[in-house]
Each structure stands twice: as structure tokens, then as C-alpha cells.
Design an enzyme around this catalytic site. Structure first.
Site, PDB file in Angstrom:
ATOM      1  N   SER A  54       0.834  -1.192   0.000  1.00 26.74           N
ATOM      2  CA  SER A  54       0.000   0.000   0.000  1.00 26.74           C
ATOM      3  C   SER A  54       0.877   1.253   0.000  1.00 26.74           C
ATOM      4  CB  SER A  54      -0.954  -0.072   1.194  1.00 26.74           C
ATOM      5  OG  SER A  54      -1.928   0.931   1.147  1.00 26.74           O
ATOM      6  N   HIS A  91      -2.441  -1.345  -4.206  1.00 29.98           N
ATOM      7  CA  HIS A  91      -3.899  -1.385  -4.306  1.00 29.98           C
ATOM      8  C   HIS A  91      -4.430   0.041  -4.235  1.00 29.98           C
ATOM      9  CE1 HIS A  91      -4.499  -1.895   0.365  1.00 29.98           C
ATOM     10  NE2 HIS A  91      -3.886  -0.784   0.058  1.00 29.98           N
TER      11      HIS A  91
END
Length: 199
Positions: free
Chosen positions: A101, A126
Site C-alpha cells: 500500500s 492497491h
């Protein structure tokens, strides 16, 4: 049981006396910053302060940012990202363990040619996450618009830094997208997989 922060011996130059200091302060003396937890506002403030200090001390020398992080706050991560771009010192990013992330985003934000990962590292990208909780619909709508704005910004920066088409970044970040160190190199998130410490 918590382990606490390890201490290491340190001798001031010209002194015969040793004193014990915490490992993170000792690493900072070598221009090494360790991001080894979730990215929060407090952690970001600490990393930003270290980046600014090390840059003011000698902007011609590189700063090493080691990353083993599950990600965290987008706004906190963007404070680190903006500071990395703002300072003159090259920032060498090195993934060990996991950069997920916002951790992956910061890994990718290192100086071009100096974004590294150890062989068994995992990198995951993501889209930004958001929660609704128990709030009014109008507040949820405002947050949704902000999340979409942030998603667009992060995807564009990642496309610029990896060389991937924006459409591919958008597709790949739609869900958790895990990569090995070598796959991250091929993707353009990092520049090199290393097995030994850079000199």
C-alpha cells in the site's frame, strides 16, 4: 511481552567513553531511516523531520530509507513523499520484508535508479481504502469524492514513476496486487534487486 527499542554502544569522536543510544538514532548517524511499521501521522512527522535534518546537514550525500511496512494513512504517506521530492539529497529506498500500500508507494518514490529490494521482499499495490462508519449520506459522499481524487493522484504518480500506462495502474490497483522483488523490478516499482548492502 514488548521487546522495546534496542540500544547499541556509541563512542563520540575523540572520546574514550562509550554510551548507549537507541538503534534508530545510531542508524540516523549513518543517514539511515527505518520505516518498519504502519504509516501514521506521528511516524510521518518523525520521518519528515529526519529527512529535513539529514538534507540540511549535507544535501550531497544520499539518505537510505529502509521499508518494511503494511502501509497506512495516505495523507501521512504523502507528507513523506512530498518531502522526499522536496529535499536535494538523493533518497535510496530499500524494501526488506513487505512494502504494501503506502509502503509500496514510498518505495517507488525513491530517487530513480536507486529504488531497491532484497530478493525475498514482497510488494503490494492497491487503491486507497476508506470507511463509512455511521455517518450521514452527505458526509459519505464527500469522503467518496476525496477517495476518488486521491486514487487518481496516486495512480498518476505511480504511472509516472514506473513507466506503466495509467490504465494498467488503474486495473492493477483495483484489488490487492502482490509482486515478488523481481516482478516489482519488471513492473518499474523498483530499479534493482540486491543481495548485498549498497556501498
Amino acid at each position: 511481552m514488548p521487546i522495546g527499542v534496542p540500544s547499541v554502544p556509541y563512542r563520540l569522536p575523540g572520546s574514550s567513553f562509550e554510551r548507549w543510544i537507541d538503534i534508530y538514532n545510531r542508524l540516523a548517524m549513518e543517514r539511515i531511516i527505518f520505516l518498519g511499521q504502519e504509516v501514521t501521522d506521528g511516524l510521518a512527522n518523525s520521518i519528515v523531520a529526519q529527512l529535513l535534518y539529514l538534507d540540511s546537514e549535507d544535501s550531497s550525500k544520499p539518505i537510505y530509507l529502509y521499508i518494511n511496512s503494511p502501509g497506512g494513512s495516505v495523507t501521512a504517506g504523502m507528507a513523506i513523499y512530498d518531502t522526499m521530492q522536496y529535499i536535494k539529497s538523493p533518497v535510496i529506498t530499500i524494501c526488506l520484508g513487505l512494502a504494501a500500500s503506502m509502503g509500496a508507494f514510498l518505495l517507488c518514490a525513491g530517487s530513480k535508479g536507486k529504488r531497491l529490494a532484497l530478493p525475498h521482499s514482497r510488494i503490494m499495490i492497491h487503491q486507497p481504502l476508506g470507511g463509512t462508519g455511521r455517518r450521514q449520506a452527505s458526509d459519505i459522499e464527500i469522503e467518496a469524492k476525496e477517495i476518488l481524487r486521491i486514487k487518481k493522484l496516486l495512480n498518476q504518480i505511480m504511472a509516472d514513476r514506473t513507466g506503466q500506462p495509467l490504465e494498467k495502474i488503474e486495473k492493477d490497483t483495483d484489488r490487492d496486487y502482490f509482486m515478488s522483488a523481481e516482478e516489482a523490478r519488471e513492473y518499474g516499482l523498483i530499479d534493482q534487486v540486491i543481495a548485498e548492502r549498497p556501498v
